[in-house]
Design a protein around this motif. Structure first.
Motif, mmCIF file in Angstrom:
data_model
loop_
_atom_site.group_PDB
_atom_site.id
_atom_site.type_symbol
_atom_site.label_atom_id
_atom_site.label_comp_id
_atom_site.label_asym_id
_atom_site.label_seq_id
_atom_site.Cartn_x
_atom_site.Cartn_y
_atom_site.Cartn_z
ATOM 1 N N LYS A 71 16.475 2.890 -16.904
ATOM 2 C CA LYS A 71 16.977 3.945 -17.318
ATOM 3 C C LYS A 71 17.486 4.977 -16.026
ATOM 4 O O LYS A 71 18.468 5.614 -16.094
ATOM 5 N N TRP A 72 16.405 5.154 -15.270
ATOM 6 C CA TRP A 72 16.534 6.138 -14.097
ATOM 7 C C TRP A 72 17.457 5.580 -13.309
ATOM 8 O O TRP A 72 18.538 5.939 -12.744
ATOM 9 N N LYS A 99 18.553 2.788 -1.869
ATOM 10 C CA LYS A 99 17.934 3.781 -1.278
ATOM 11 C C LYS A 99 18.328 5.229 -1.666
ATOM 12 O O LYS A 99 17.592 6.295 -1.850
ATOM 13 N N ALA A 100 19.595 5.609 -1.697
ATOM 14 C CA ALA A 100 20.013 7.029 -2.500
ATOM 15 C C ALA A 100 19.482 7.159 -3.634
ATOM 16 O O ALA A 100 18.894 8.133 -3.932
ATOM 17 N N HIS A 101 19.365 5.969 -4.422
ATOM 18 C CA HIS A 101 18.760 6.393 -5.849
ATOM 19 C C HIS A 101 17.176 6.795 -5.585
ATOM 20 O O HIS A 101 16.888 7.649 -6.234
ATOM 21 N N PHE A 102 16.599 6.140 -4.999
ATOM 22 C CA PHE A 102 15.181 6.368 -4.962
ATOM 23 C C PHE A 102 14.888 7.764 -4.067
ATOM 24 O O PHE A 102 14.070 8.224 -4.735
ATOM 25 N N ASP A 103 15.932 8.253 -3.188
ATOM 26 C CA ASP A 103 15.725 9.408 -2.642
ATOM 27 C C ASP A 103 15.840 10.506 -3.664
ATOM 28 O O ASP A 103 15.253 11.580 -3.593
ATOM 29 N N SER A 104 16.748 10.442 -4.624
ATOM 30 C CA SER A 104 17.161 11.113 -5.561
ATOM 31 C C SER A 104 16.145 11.373 -6.572
ATOM 32 O O SER A 104 15.810 12.257 -7.191
ATOM 33 N N MET A 105 15.305 10.280 -6.893
ATOM 34 C CA MET A 105 14.193 10.278 -7.816
ATOM 35 C C MET A 105 12.951 11.335 -7.284
ATOM 36 O O MET A 105 12.482 12.004 -7.947
ATOM 37 N N ILE A 106 12.915 11.254 -5.728
ATOM 38 C CA ILE A 106 11.995 11.972 -5.095
ATOM 39 C C ILE A 106 12.538 13.474 -5.279
ATOM 40 O O ILE A 106 11.805 14.513 -5.481
ATOM 41 N N ALA A 114 5.548 6.759 -8.660
ATOM 42 C CA ALA A 114 6.652 6.462 -9.340
ATOM 43 C C ALA A 114 7.758 5.683 -8.953
ATOM 44 O O ALA A 114 8.341 4.777 -9.573
ATOM 45 N N VAL A 115 8.334 6.128 -7.633
ATOM 46 C CA VAL A 115 9.558 5.435 -6.819
ATOM 47 C C VAL A 115 8.804 3.868 -6.718
ATOM 48 O O VAL A 115 9.738 2.843 -6.948
ATOM 49 N N LEU A 116 7.840 3.763 -6.125
ATOM 50 C CA LEU A 116 7.351 2.261 -5.922
ATOM 51 C C LEU A 116 7.130 1.704 -7.060
ATOM 52 O O LEU A 116 7.176 0.331 -6.851
ATOM 53 N N LYS A 117 6.714 2.057 -8.064
ATOM 54 C CA LYS A 117 6.523 1.334 -9.438
ATOM 55 C C LYS A 117 7.872 0.958 -9.772
ATOM 56 O O LYS A 117 7.967 -0.307 -10.325
ATOM 57 N N ASP A 118 9.038 1.750 -9.544
ATOM 58 C CA ASP A 118 10.337 1.383 -10.165
ATOM 59 C C ASP A 118 11.009 0.310 -9.112
ATOM 60 O O ASP A 118 11.442 -0.626 -9.500
ATOM 61 N N ARG A 119 10.474 0.527 -7.797
ATOM 62 C CA ARG A 119 10.814 -0.655 -6.697
ATOM 63 C C ARG A 119 10.192 -1.884 -7.227
ATOM 64 O O ARG A 119 10.797 -2.723 -7.173
ATOM 65 N N LYS A 120 9.003 -1.824 -7.542
ATOM 66 C CA LYS A 120 8.430 -3.168 -7.940
ATOM 67 C C LYS A 120 9.215 -3.870 -9.248
ATOM 68 O O LYS A 120 9.342 -5.034 -8.976
ATOM 69 N N ASN A 121 9.234 -2.964 -10.077
ATOM 70 C CA ASN A 121 9.769 -3.536 -11.426
ATOM 71 C C ASN A 121 11.233 -4.020 -11.216
ATOM 72 O O ASN A 121 11.615 -5.006 -11.927
ATOM 73 N N LEU A 122 12.181 -3.340 -10.703
ATOM 74 C CA LEU A 122 13.491 -3.689 -10.385
ATOM 75 C C LEU A 122 13.525 -4.656 -9.224
ATOM 76 O O LEU A 122 14.499 -5.539 -9.407
ATOM 77 N N GLY A 123 12.701 -4.693 -8.439
ATOM 78 C CA GLY A 123 12.621 -5.927 -7.495
ATOM 79 C C GLY A 123 12.227 -7.214 -8.241
ATOM 80 O O GLY A 123 12.881 -8.344 -7.894
#
Length: 320
Positions: A71-72, A99-106, A114-123
């Motif tokens: 969703k994010w 990376k632009a998406h992850f930076d926008s979350m921050i 939270a970003v690293l959790k999404d990184r893990k799940n999307l990866g």
């Protein structure tokens, strides 16, 4: 007829080498310029992966966590417009836009955790797609290619209760169970399973009557904490105290009417909010330990802290 033109007309070694070089260059050009006849769409990847998560029997918490990561991702805006739609080809996903998406979350106030959790799940979802979906684009995993060190992680130590507090709660639960009230007997039994088997909460919730062998004094726990997340069993010995507690609860459990699920531990609480779930297996019980600790007058700790307490206790008694 049409005249055929030979690209390399003679049979000299120089001409043969040139022909081989041309053939290799042409093959490479064809490979690099290959286009997919039908691009794999974002919506198919998301839906197929979430269906796989459900089929694997992962918990609702895990499913919701993975769904939230998607969703994010689809809500990400770049230059004032959404970067992705349901019809976006998966091949458009690259490490720069990720990376632009992850930076926008921050920037939106989400934590590095939270970003690293999404990184893990999307990866993980990307790797699954690579192994299971036809026409998956080649190349690196754009999510896992983003270094973890880009995002600050805040870690907090898990609270493990002091001996006095721990045994205070144990004694309070045991005294309450002596009333014979089903919910109270079950609460004490669950506490004993967590203590004597160092069981995770999810492992407790999976126990079925067939997993309890009183003749051999063993309990079978099913866990996903293996490579690949496959559900696997382990038979563990019961102590005399645990055997007694489980036997008392099982006798009550089997005599209760209106039980829908075949798990050992089911909802039998009589609180108003719990009545719609009566007879169904537990999925969380996230507030139970906090409620018990408050009534026992000690600092709250969770089920997983019992697992740590058991490990620490055995270590200090000389076990490896």
């Amino acid at each position: 007829g049409k005249r055929k033109t030979k690209v390399f007309p003679d049979a000299t070694k120089a001409s043969q080498r040139a022909a081989a070089s041309w053939e290799a260059a042409t093959r490479k050009q064809l490979e690099t310029s290959q286009t997919f006849t039908e691009s794999l769409r974002l919506v198919r990847w998301v839906n197929d992966y979430l269906t796989y998560v459900q089929r694997r029997g992962m918990s609702k918490k895990v499913y919701d966590e993975k769904k939230l990561a998607f969703k994010w991702l689809v809500a990400f805006k770049q230059h004032g417009k959404r970067a992705f739609t349901s019809e976006t080809p998966v091949e458009k996903m690259n490490k720069f836009i990720v990376k632009a998406h992850f930076d926008s979350m921050i920037d939106a106030g989400r934590s590095g955790n939270a970003v690293l959790k999404d990184r893990k799940n999307l990866g993980a979802a990307w790797n699954w797609g690579k192994d299971n979906l036809q026409d998956w684009p080649p190349g690196e995993n754009p999510f896992l290619s983003i270094p973890r060190g880009n995002y600050q992680v805040t870690k907090s130590a898990r609270y493990v209760p002091q001996d006095n507090d721990f045994w205070c709660l144990h004694d309070w639960l045991r005294a309450r169970a002596q009333s014979g009230k089903p919910a109270h007997v079950q609460d004490y039994t669950m506490f004993m399973v967590a203590l004597h088997l160092a069981a995770r909460k999810g492992e407790m919730f999976r126990i079925r009557p067939g997993d309890v062998d009183f003749s051999r004094e063993q309990v079978r726990l099913w866990t996903r904490k293996r490579v690949g997340g496959v559900l696997e069993p382990d038979w563990l010995p019961m102590t005399k105290d645990l055997c007694s507690a489980l036997r008392s609860w099982m006798e009550i459990r089997m005599s209760l009417p209106g039980i829908e699920d075949d798990t050992v531990f089911v909802c039998v609480d009589e609180f108003a909010y719990a009545m719609p779930y009566y007879g169904r297996k537990f999925t969380s019980r996230q507030h139970a330990m906090k409620r018990w600790c408050k009534k026992a007058g000690i600092k709250p700790f969770g089920f997983h802290a019992i697992r740590h307490f058991t490990a620490s206790t055995l270590y200090h008694r000389g076990y490896p």
